[in-house]
Every structure is written in C-alpha cells, then in structure tokens.
Design a protein around this motif. Structure first.
Motif, PDB file in Angstrom:
ATOM      1  N   ARG A  47     -11.675  -4.449   0.324  1.00 36.32           N
ATOM      2  CA  ARG A  47     -11.770  -3.686  -0.933  1.00 36.32           C
ATOM      3  C   ARG A  47     -12.015  -2.202  -0.690  1.00 36.32           C
ATOM      4  O   ARG A  47     -11.596  -1.373  -1.501  1.00 36.32           O
ATOM      5  N   TYR A  81       0.842  -1.198   0.000  1.00 39.00           N
ATOM      6  CA  TYR A  81       0.000   0.000   0.000  1.00 39.00           C
ATOM      7  C   TYR A  81       0.877   1.248   0.000  1.00 39.00           C
ATOM      8  O   TYR A  81       0.650   2.183  -0.761  1.00 39.00           O
ATOM      9  N   ASP A 136      -6.097   3.133  -3.910  1.00 42.33           N
ATOM     10  CA  ASP A 136      -6.132   3.408  -5.351  1.00 42.33           C
ATOM     11  C   ASP A 136      -6.402   4.879  -5.625  1.00 42.33           C
ATOM     12  O   ASP A 136      -5.748   5.489  -6.482  1.00 42.33           O
ATOM     13  N   ASP A 170      -8.579  -1.031  -0.261  1.00 42.90           N
ATOM     14  CA  ASP A 170      -7.920  -1.032  -1.569  1.00 42.90           C
ATOM     15  C   ASP A 170      -8.356   0.184  -2.394  1.00 42.90           C
ATOM     16  O   ASP A 170      -7.535   0.829  -3.045  1.00 42.90           O
ATOM     17  N   LYS A 171      -9.636   0.482  -2.366  1.00 47.93           N
ATOM     18  CA  LYS A 171     -10.168   1.602  -3.149  1.00 47.93           C
ATOM     19  C   LYS A 171      -9.604   2.927  -2.646  1.00 47.93           C
ATOM     20  O   LYS A 171      -9.249   3.803  -3.445  1.00 47.93           O
ATOM     21  N   VAL A 176     -12.780  -2.190  -7.958  1.00 43.26           N
ATOM     22  CA  VAL A 176     -11.458  -2.682  -7.570  1.00 43.26           C
ATOM     23  C   VAL A 176     -11.374  -4.114  -8.069  1.00 43.26           C
ATOM     24  O   VAL A 176     -12.263  -4.919  -7.789  1.00 43.26           O
ATOM     25  N   CYS A 177     -10.331  -4.407  -8.807  1.00 44.35           N
ATOM     26  CA  CYS A 177     -10.142  -5.762  -9.346  1.00 44.35           C
ATOM     27  C   CYS A 177     -11.371  -6.218 -10.140  1.00 44.35           C
ATOM     28  O   CYS A 177     -11.781  -7.374 -10.067  1.00 44.35           O
TER      29      CYS A 177
END
Length: 114
Positions: free
Chosen positions: A94, A17, A101, A97-98, A77-78
């Motif tokens: 997620r 990250y 991102d 993750d978002k 995401v993905c």
C-alpha cells in the motif's frame, strides 16, 4: 495472514502502475524512480525482479534497502489508512500504491519522496 495479492507477480501489476501514471502525463521513469526510492532497487535490480516474475512477497523481501522514510507515507488507499495497516507486507504494498496514486494525482514529484 495470507492475501491473494502476495502471490501475484510484481511484473503482472507493474504495467498497471505505469499506465496509471502515463494517463496523467507522468512517465515510466518517474514510476521507476519511486520504486527505487521505496525499495532500494536500481534499474538492473528492478529489471531482474520483473523478468523473474517474483511475487509481491519476494519483491519486498528481496528489496535491497527499504527506505526508512516510507513510514512518513500517510493517507488512504482502497479505503484504508496506510499508516494503520497492521500486516507488514500489505503495508509495504500500500505504500507503493500510495506513491503511485500521488504521482497520478499530479502531486509535485519532489514532494512525493518524503
């Protein structure tokens, strides 16, 4: 449902990250601030979570206060829309993750935190 990521240590993914953010001229401090915002961890709590190598399931289960505004995080995401993920733990992963991102894509930091 059990996904292999659930048993991965959060500490093993955290450097990725940070690296993703730093590649785009963002900072570790900003990554940490997003984690604090999402989970309610503070610097000391995050340090403990990283040091004890807790898995993602434990990381989120032991989070002091999941931010209710995380439900406002939308997007893909993905290849999957985060707001449509049915499995609660995968959705939490997620969400994080978002956020990372968006940070790496250069979104205004103030706007990432809903």
């Amino acid at each position: 449902m059990s996904h292999p990521i659930y048993k991965m240590s959060f500490a093993s993914v955290y450097p990725h990250y940070v690296a993703k953010a730093e590649k785009k001229e963002r900072t570790k401090a900003q990554v940490d601030e997003l984690i604090y915002w999402l989970t309610g961890y503070d610097a000391a709590g995050l340090s403990v979570a990283l040091a004890d190598e807790r898995d993602f399931a434990g990381f989120f289960a032991q989070a002091p206060a999941m931010n209710p505004n995380r439900r406002l995080i939308k997007g893909v995401v993905c290849g999957v829309r985060v707001e449509e993920i049915a499995e609660p733990l995968m959705q939490e992963i997620r969400y994080l993750d978002k956020l990372i991102d968006e940070l790496a894509r250069g979104k205004k930091f103030e706007n990432i935190k809903r």
